[in-house]
Design an enzyme around this catalytic site. Structure first.
Site, PDB file in Angstrom:
ATOM      1  N   SER A  57       0.830  -1.213   0.000  1.00 59.62           N
ATOM      2  CA  SER A  57       0.000   0.000   0.000  1.00 59.62           C
ATOM      3  C   SER A  57       0.857   1.253   0.000  1.00 59.62           C
ATOM      4  CB  SER A  57      -0.933   0.011   1.208  1.00 59.62           C
ATOM      5  OG  SER A  57      -0.229  -0.265   2.407  1.00 59.62           O
ATOM      6  N   GLU A 115      -9.202  -9.859   4.031  1.00 64.87           N
ATOM      7  CA  GLU A 115      -9.589  -8.497   3.649  1.00 64.87           C
ATOM      8  C   GLU A 115     -10.959  -8.479   2.976  1.00 64.87           C
ATOM      9  OE1 GLU A 115      -8.053  -4.514   1.234  1.00 64.87           O
ATOM     10  OE2 GLU A 115      -6.701  -6.231   1.475  1.00 64.87           O
TER      11      GLU A 115
END
Length: 284
Positions: A45, A182
């Site tokens: 990320s 997730e």
């Protein structure tokens, strides 16, 4: 005491929640470590929140190693997990083991994370055989966002939900030390957390996972990107930072900073001597 795969496993067994946050630099990682965060995830990320990319797919191994080293230097007690970036393990099991080894040896990580379930069990198995702990990432997998058709909840129908359960069981069997779930329904994450003996870390997966992770820029309201439903703001640090930057600019422009208390003194006789010497030189 330094957190390890053993201490994290004990937390699951003792029904103690595991805390994880993303970290990409020494200063932030040090603050998190001193605050008692159990695990630091050097996530890909960083491509978006640190490097300004539109997605994670442009992140390289060198990017991950660079940031992982910085975080590892700060982590006295936190367990450091570093992502294998897009295409660093997809091409072959050999590449997976080689690049996982680089993250451990050069990036000083304690474990690596890769996205994928049943299709990557052989990769997990061989990385594990190289004595490298693996965290498996299933459910929504950002590196596969193009194939998934966007960032959306996974496992909402029976077949998808069953496949995610099978992914979890498969990666555990392959040797994964933990599973990151997730964007899956909370009840599905609960079933998985009860089925597997290794810790589950949730992000958008409900309260019944063994632990939770968030991107720290999201939870501190520092990032102006799209905010997901599962994100909670724990502080408006972004607004505070912008206000401080604006105040700094204003005070510099108005000559309010620096003040006398921020300056260093020198003997006046030295200054007068310098003025005289260089004034004479200029006239000559």
């Amino acid at each position: 005491m330094k957190n390890t795969i053993v201490t994290l496993q004990k937390r699951k067994q003792n029904r103690q929640k595991i805390t994880m946050l993303t970290a990409y630099d020494y200063t932030t990682a040090k603050l998190m470590d001193e605050s008692g965060v159990d695990c630091l995830l050097v996530g890909d990320s960083l491509g978006m929140v640190m490097l300004g990319y539109d997605s994670t797919v442009s992140v390289t191994m060198d990017d991950m190693i660079h940031h992982s080293k910085a975080v590892a230097r700060a982590a006295r007690s936190a367990f450091v997990v570093t992502d294998l970036p897009f295409m660093s393990y997809h091409t072959s099991v050999y590449d997976a083991v080689l690049n996982a080894g680089r993250l451990i040896k050069e990036g000083q990580a304690q474990a690596v994370k890769l996205e994928g379930g049943q299709a990557f069990c052989e990769h997990i198995k061989m990385i594990t055989q190289a004595s490298i702990p693996v965290v498996a990432h299933i459910g929504l997998m950002p590196q596969s966002v193009l194939a998934l058709g966007g960032y959306k909840v996974q496992g909402k129908d029976y077949q998808e939900a069953k496949n995610i359960v099978l992914d979890a069981l498969a990666v555990e069997q392959a040797g994964a030390v933990a599973i990151l779930l997730e964007c899956v329904p909370a009840d599905l994450a609960k079933i998985i957390s009860e089925l597997v003996s290794i810790p589950t870390i949730g992000i958008g997966a409900g309260v019944n996972c063994d632990g939770q992770v968030l991107v720290y820029q999201d939870m501190l309201s520092m990032y102006d990107g799209i905010s997901s439903k599962f994100v909670k703001s724990f502080g408006s640090i972004g607004d505070q930072m912008k206000q401080a930057f604006k105040q700094y600019c204003q005070e510099v422009n108005k000559q309010q900073f620096p003040e006398a208390i921020h300056e260093f003194a020198i003997d006046n006789d030295i200054i007068e001597k310098l003025k005289l010497e260089f004034t004479v030189n200029k006239k000559g």
